[in-house]
Scaffold this active site. Structure first.
Site, PDB file in Angstrom:
ATOM      1  N   GLY A 236       0.970  -1.291  -0.054  1.00 45.05           N
ATOM      2  CA  GLY A 236       0.175  -0.025  -0.054  1.00 45.05           C
ATOM      3  C   GLY A 236       0.769   1.127  -0.095  1.00 45.05           C
ATOM      4  CB  SER A 237      -0.250   4.685   0.878  1.00 46.37           C
ATOM      5  OG  SER A 237      -0.524   4.513   2.226  1.00 46.37           O
ATOM      6  N   GLY A 241       2.465   2.043   5.532  1.00 48.68           N
ATOM      7  CA  GLY A 241       3.467   1.561   6.153  1.00 48.68           C
ATOM      8  C   GLY A 241       4.164   2.211   7.462  1.00 48.68           C
ATOM      9  CD  GLU A 258       7.447  -5.466  -1.931  1.00 43.76           C
ATOM     10  OE1 GLU A 258       7.720  -4.444  -2.438  1.00 43.76           O
ATOM     11  OE2 GLU A 258       8.042  -6.399  -1.750  1.00 43.76           O
TER      12      GLU A 258
END
EC number: 1.2.1.3
Length: 500
Positions: A236-237, A241, A258
């Site tokens: 995701g963004s 994270g 990721e």
């Protein structure tokens, strides 16, 4: 059934062939970005539901970890067979939920099939190592063991491929999976879950190896905070994270992140421009710019920049934007109106910084309520603040350079570090770039998107440092033990220590 047929009927049919009956209703409205059609309404899972799912997975782990890895591989082999059988059904659902053109959707499902092949082979190659011991009559070795329940949090843009990267490898490593898909793409998740459950039944695998939990961020938080989840693999963004990583670390769990990408390609004077234009256009415009590996910055030598911009602009003018089910369409919709607003804001900021849109950037009128835009090509006077940010839409910023050191410095001067490339026929330039790109992926004479499953996928810096899919990424899903075996009749201590 033509391109403007009832998309809800198409979704229900594809799901039915995968073994899923749509529920009658629920709080989660699933709409297609193709034309805004409501495809289904699904019930959301409560915190109690998530707790039960994790509990089932934790109990399944107690059985699954003792199953020999090659036998665990049979489950993944069967899943791969079912994915082949239902490839067109899953691809249809990807197009309906994400808006990808059919060839890209089919390619995503093929990626699932490929990673199953990879994982089946891996089930016989979870190698440890033996090392020389300093003590006579002793053996020193490392062995790898199943880790525990894996929580997978996936994004909308690759609704099934990223799940398969995690799940196929986790299963052969001995780990059950609890999956929270994007709220935008739950139908593909239900289809994958049904096929995996069928595969488990076919090979006699334990119940509870896989669960799908549907809901908003609070469902993801349940996975992040639960100590029974040994590994949280989240896509995701960067903002997400930053929230996930410290919470998992606080309980000493593991993270595989990721996150964002702000990918660049350098074009040198020696580049094959025919190949360059093809690679750039697909990387920048594919999936309407909604890939983590989308090309967002093009760093071109000053001597050829006018030619390169003209050729890419001409190629952009030939890209057909529209309903992905229509013949000849290459660019489908953005996922939402919010995505368009972010794109429009970025273009306005670029203009305020002196940027000039030389192609695209307009809203495209397509029947229905889908959000369609033409990919934008923007010449920038420098790498301003907006260029250093990732806008999840089809904007390609063009920058110039005079020498390769300058180009690589520009390339690396962003917070993200996912994918990168250089177009050159000069071996020295290629090798210099490969040694100095700060990204997890560095390519020569291909674009930034379209990674194969054989190489570990992931990035550095704000991209999170995670690695999924190929190479030795399986080690993230297992725990390592160092073993010393004394087969002598003596008990010498390491480092020559005397005691007693």
């Amino acid at each position: 059934m033509n391109a403007t047929s009832d998309l809800r009927t198409r979704a229900a049919a594809a799901l039915g062939r995968c073994g899923v009956d749509l529920p009658d209703g629920g709080a989660l409205a699933v709409t297609s970005p193709v034309d805004g059609t409501e495809l289904a309404r699904l019930p959301l899972h409560s915190a109690e539901d998530v707790d039960v799912a994790i509990g089932h997975a934790a109990r399944a782990f107690e059985q699954w970890r003792d199953v020999p890895a090659p036998v665990r591989g049979r489950l993944v082999r069967r899943l791969g067979e079912l994915l082949v059988e239902h490839k067109s059904d899953l691809a249809e659902l990807v197009t309906l939920e994400v808006g990808k053109i059919p060839s890209e959707a089919a390619g995503e499902v093929q990626e699932m099939i490929d990673v199953c092949d990879f994982a089946v082979g891996l089930s016989r190659q979870l190698y440890g190592r033996t090392m020389p011991s300093e003590r006579p009559g002793h053996r020193l070795m490392e062995t790898w063991h199943p880790l525990g329940v894996v929580g997978v949090i996936s994004a909308f843009n690759f609704p099934v491929a990223v799940w398969s990267w995690n799940t196929a490898i986790a299963l052969v490593c001995g780990d059950p999976v609890v999956w929270k898909p994007s709220e935008t793409t739950p139908l593909t998740a239900l289809a994958c879950d049904a096929l995996l459950r069928r595969a488990a039944d076919d090979v006699g695998a334990p119940d509870g190896l896989h669960h799908v939990v549907l809901g908003d961020a609070t469902v993801g938080e349940s996975l992040v905070d639960d100590p029974r989840i040994a590994l949280v693999s989240a896509t995701g963004s960067v903002r997400m994270g930053r929230l996930v990583a410290p919470r998992v670390a606080a309980r000493f769990g593991r993270c595989l992140l990721e996150l964002g990408g702000n990918n660049a390609a350098i074009v040198t004077p020696s580049a094959d421009l025919d190949l360059t234009v093809r690679g750039v256009v697909f990387s920048a415009a594919g999936t309407a710019g909604q890939r983590c590996t989308t090309l967002r910055r093009l760093i071109v030598h000053r001597s050829i920049v006018d030619t390169v911009v003209e050729r890419i602009g001409k190629a952009y003018s030939g890209l057909r934007v529209g309903n992905p089910f229509d013949e000849g369409v290459l660019v489908g919709p953005l996922v939402s109106e919010k995505s368009y607003e972010a794109m429009r804001s970025a273009l306005d900021r670029a203009a305020a910084d002196g940027g000039v849109v030389v192609a695209g950037g307009e809203r495209v009128d397509v029947s229905g309520n889908g959000v369609y835009v033409s990919p934008a090509l923007v010449r920038m006077p420098g790498q301003t603040e907006v260029v250093q940010e990732e806008t999840f839409a089809p904007i390609l910023y063009v920058l110039t350079y005079d020498d390769l050191d300058e180009a690589i410095a520009l390339h690396n001067a962003v917070p993200q570090g996912l994918s990168s490339s250089i177009f050159t026929l000069d071996q020295r330039e290629a090798e210099q770039f490969l040694s100095r790109s700060d990204c997890g992926i560095a390519n020569v004479n291909i674009g930034t998107s379209g990674a194969e499953i054989g190489g570990a996928f992931g990035g550095e810096k704000e991209t999170g440092g995670g690695r999924e899919s190929g190479s030795d990424s399986w080690k993230a899903y297992m725990r390592r033990a160092t073993n010393t075996v004394n087969y002598s009749t003596e008990l010498p201590l390491a480092q020559g220590v005397e005691f007693g």
